[in-house]
Structures are given as C-alpha cells and as structure tokens.
Design a protein around this motif. Structure first.
Motif, mmCIF file in Angstrom:
data_model
loop_
_atom_site.group_PDB
_atom_site.id
_atom_site.type_symbol
_atom_site.label_atom_id
_atom_site.label_comp_id
_atom_site.label_asym_id
_atom_site.label_seq_id
_atom_site.Cartn_x
_atom_site.Cartn_y
_atom_site.Cartn_z
ATOM 1 N N TYR A 55 -3.103 4.830 1.536
ATOM 2 C CA TYR A 55 -2.332 4.755 0.287
ATOM 3 C C TYR A 55 -2.997 3.796 -0.709
ATOM 4 C CZ TYR A 55 1.635 7.492 1.985
ATOM 5 O OH TYR A 55 2.433 8.509 2.428
ATOM 6 N N ARG A 56 -3.493 2.658 -0.226
ATOM 7 C CA ARG A 56 -4.167 1.703 -1.130
ATOM 8 C C ARG A 56 -5.401 2.341 -1.764
ATOM 9 N NH1 ARG A 56 -3.162 -2.151 2.973
ATOM 10 N NH2 ARG A 56 -5.298 -1.931 3.677
ATOM 11 N N ARG A 57 -6.198 3.032 -0.943
ATOM 12 C CA ARG A 57 -7.409 3.690 -1.454
ATOM 13 C C ARG A 57 -7.069 4.791 -2.445
ATOM 14 N NH1 ARG A 57 -9.366 3.405 3.436
ATOM 15 N NH2 ARG A 57 -8.648 5.474 4.014
ATOM 16 N N SER A 61 -8.234 4.004 -6.218
ATOM 17 C CA SER A 61 -9.339 4.783 -6.790
ATOM 18 C C SER A 61 -8.829 5.940 -7.642
ATOM 19 C CB SER A 61 -10.251 5.306 -5.684
ATOM 20 O OG SER A 61 -9.543 6.184 -4.837
ATOM 21 N N ASP A 62 -7.517 6.003 -7.841
ATOM 22 C CA ASP A 62 -6.884 7.037 -8.657
ATOM 23 C C ASP A 62 -7.325 8.434 -8.212
ATOM 24 O OD1 ASP A 62 -5.076 7.788 -10.593
ATOM 25 O OD2 ASP A 62 -6.576 7.842 -12.198
ATOM 26 N N GLU A 67 -8.397 15.438 -3.605
ATOM 27 C CA GLU A 67 -9.108 14.407 -2.843
ATOM 28 C C GLU A 67 -8.226 13.834 -1.744
ATOM 29 O OE1 GLU A 67 -12.097 12.577 -6.249
ATOM 30 O OE2 GLU A 67 -10.006 11.920 -6.211
ATOM 31 N N VAL A 68 -6.945 13.644 -2.053
ATOM 32 C CA VAL A 68 -6.005 13.133 -1.050
ATOM 33 C C VAL A 68 -5.876 14.123 0.094
ATOM 34 C CG1 VAL A 68 -3.589 12.549 -0.634
ATOM 35 C CG2 VAL A 68 -4.725 11.682 -2.675
ATOM 36 N N SER A 85 3.523 13.961 -0.863
ATOM 37 C CA SER A 85 4.774 13.874 -1.631
ATOM 38 C C SER A 85 5.225 12.424 -1.783
ATOM 39 C CB SER A 85 5.866 14.719 -0.993
ATOM 40 O OG SER A 85 6.309 14.142 0.215
ATOM 41 N N VAL A 86 5.026 11.613 -0.752
ATOM 42 C CA VAL A 86 5.365 10.184 -0.847
ATOM 43 C C VAL A 86 4.428 9.513 -1.854
ATOM 44 C CG1 VAL A 86 5.416 7.996 0.417
ATOM 45 C CG2 VAL A 86 6.373 10.058 1.444
ATOM 46 N N LEU A 87 3.161 9.884 -1.835
ATOM 47 C CA LEU A 87 2.202 9.321 -2.792
ATOM 48 C C LEU A 87 2.590 9.696 -4.219
ATOM 49 C CD1 LEU A 87 -0.446 7.794 -3.304
ATOM 50 C CD2 LEU A 87 -1.629 9.972 -3.064
ATOM 51 N N ARG A 88 2.955 10.944 -4.428
ATOM 52 C CA ARG A 88 3.376 11.383 -5.769
ATOM 53 C C ARG A 88 4.590 10.581 -6.244
ATOM 54 N NH1 ARG A 88 3.850 17.006 -3.941
ATOM 55 N NH2 ARG A 88 1.760 17.864 -4.008
#
Length: 176
Positions: A55-57, A61-62, A67-68, A85-88
């Motif tokens: 998650y930090r990366r 790095s946007d 890419e995810v 979905s959690v990242l979004r």
C-alpha cells in the motif's frame, strides 16, 4: 508474501485490508488473535509487512490500477480486486499518513536557497590561495518562522554535502 492473503475468503479479505490500512494510518491494526488459525506467527508478520509495504509503494509512487493489479498477479482475482478496492477507497488517507510520517522526521522545510561562487585569491596567512568557495544561503521555515542559514564551503565540503543530500534522497524515495 501478499499471496498469503488467498487463505481468507474474499469477503473477509476486504475487512482485513481495511484493518491493515487502519494500522498504516495510526489506528488499530488487525489482531493476530483474530486470525491465529489462518496463519502462523511468521506468516502473519510477513503478510502484514508485505501488505503495508504494498500500500505504501502503490500510493507513494502513484501507481495506476493496472500497475497495482500487476503487483498482485500471484493472488486470486477476487483477492486482488479486494486489495484494489481498499486502495481506491483509502488512497488519500494513506497518502496523508505517509506525509505525516515523513513530516514527523523534522518540521523544518526548505523554502528557498541562493548561492554564490567566490574565488579566494589570498588570505592574511597565505599570499597566493586561488581557492573556489561556495556561499550557500538556505531559507528554512520551521514552525511558521523563516530563518536564514548561511554556510561557506570549499570543494571538498561541497562534495560531502552533495553526497549527503543524494543519500537522503534515496531514503525518501524508499519511503515512497
């Protein structure tokens, strides 16, 4: 080690990922006792570390969604979609947590700088010197106060400063 996530049902995976992000943002992380039958203690630590780093990366790095998903190739599609979905949903929150973590190192921020190159031809002790000197002025804002820091360096000191700044930049890039 995110592949360990596939041991959870997809519905539990979303809840678990949200709890990992909670821990990343300074709130209560998931508890080992809730998942003691799913992972060994070593696997638990590896999963938490790898998922937090993921998650930090991704935020630092946007990374795009493609890419995810590419980074989650070894995880099942339903689990990869849960992580995504959690990242979004929490990208901004993770971003603010990363900024707070970086800012906690020091509250001082460089606002601007100015430099001059001088050639010292002689001094009171040596009649012929011919040494280049760099005069560097840094405008630093710390707790709403702006202060100026001025230093004068010879070539060797300047090279040392540049090496230190490059090393600091590498550390900052690794934090992203």
């Amino acid at each position: 080690m995110v592949v360990l996530l596939s041991r959870l049902p997809a519905t539990e995976c979303i809840k678990f990922c949200h709890r990992v992000v909670d821990g990343l943002c300074g709130r209560e992380p998931p508890r080992r006792s809730e998942h003691s039958t799913t992972w060994s203690p070593e696997e638990w630590l590896q999963l938490l570390d790898s998922l937090s780093a993921f998650y930090r990366r991704a935020v630092g790095s946007d990374s795009s969604e493609d890419e995810v998903l590419g980074g989650l190739a070894d995880v099942g599609s339903s689990h990869a979609e849960a992580v995504l979905s959690v990242l979004r949903a929490r990208r901004e929150e993770i971003h603010h947590a990363l900024l707070d973590r970086t800012n906690s190192i020091s509250s001082a921020m460089l606002q601007g700088f100015d430099w001059q190159l001088k050639l010292s031809l002689s001094s009171d002790k040596i009649s012929s010197l011919h040494t280049p000197l760099l005069s560097l002025s840094l405008d630093v804002r710390e707790d709403a106060a702006l202060r100026s820091v001025t230093m004068e360096m010879n070539r060797e000191e300047l090279n040392t400063l540049i090496s230190s700044l490059e090393a600091a930049n590498k550390v900052v890039l690794q934090l992203k």
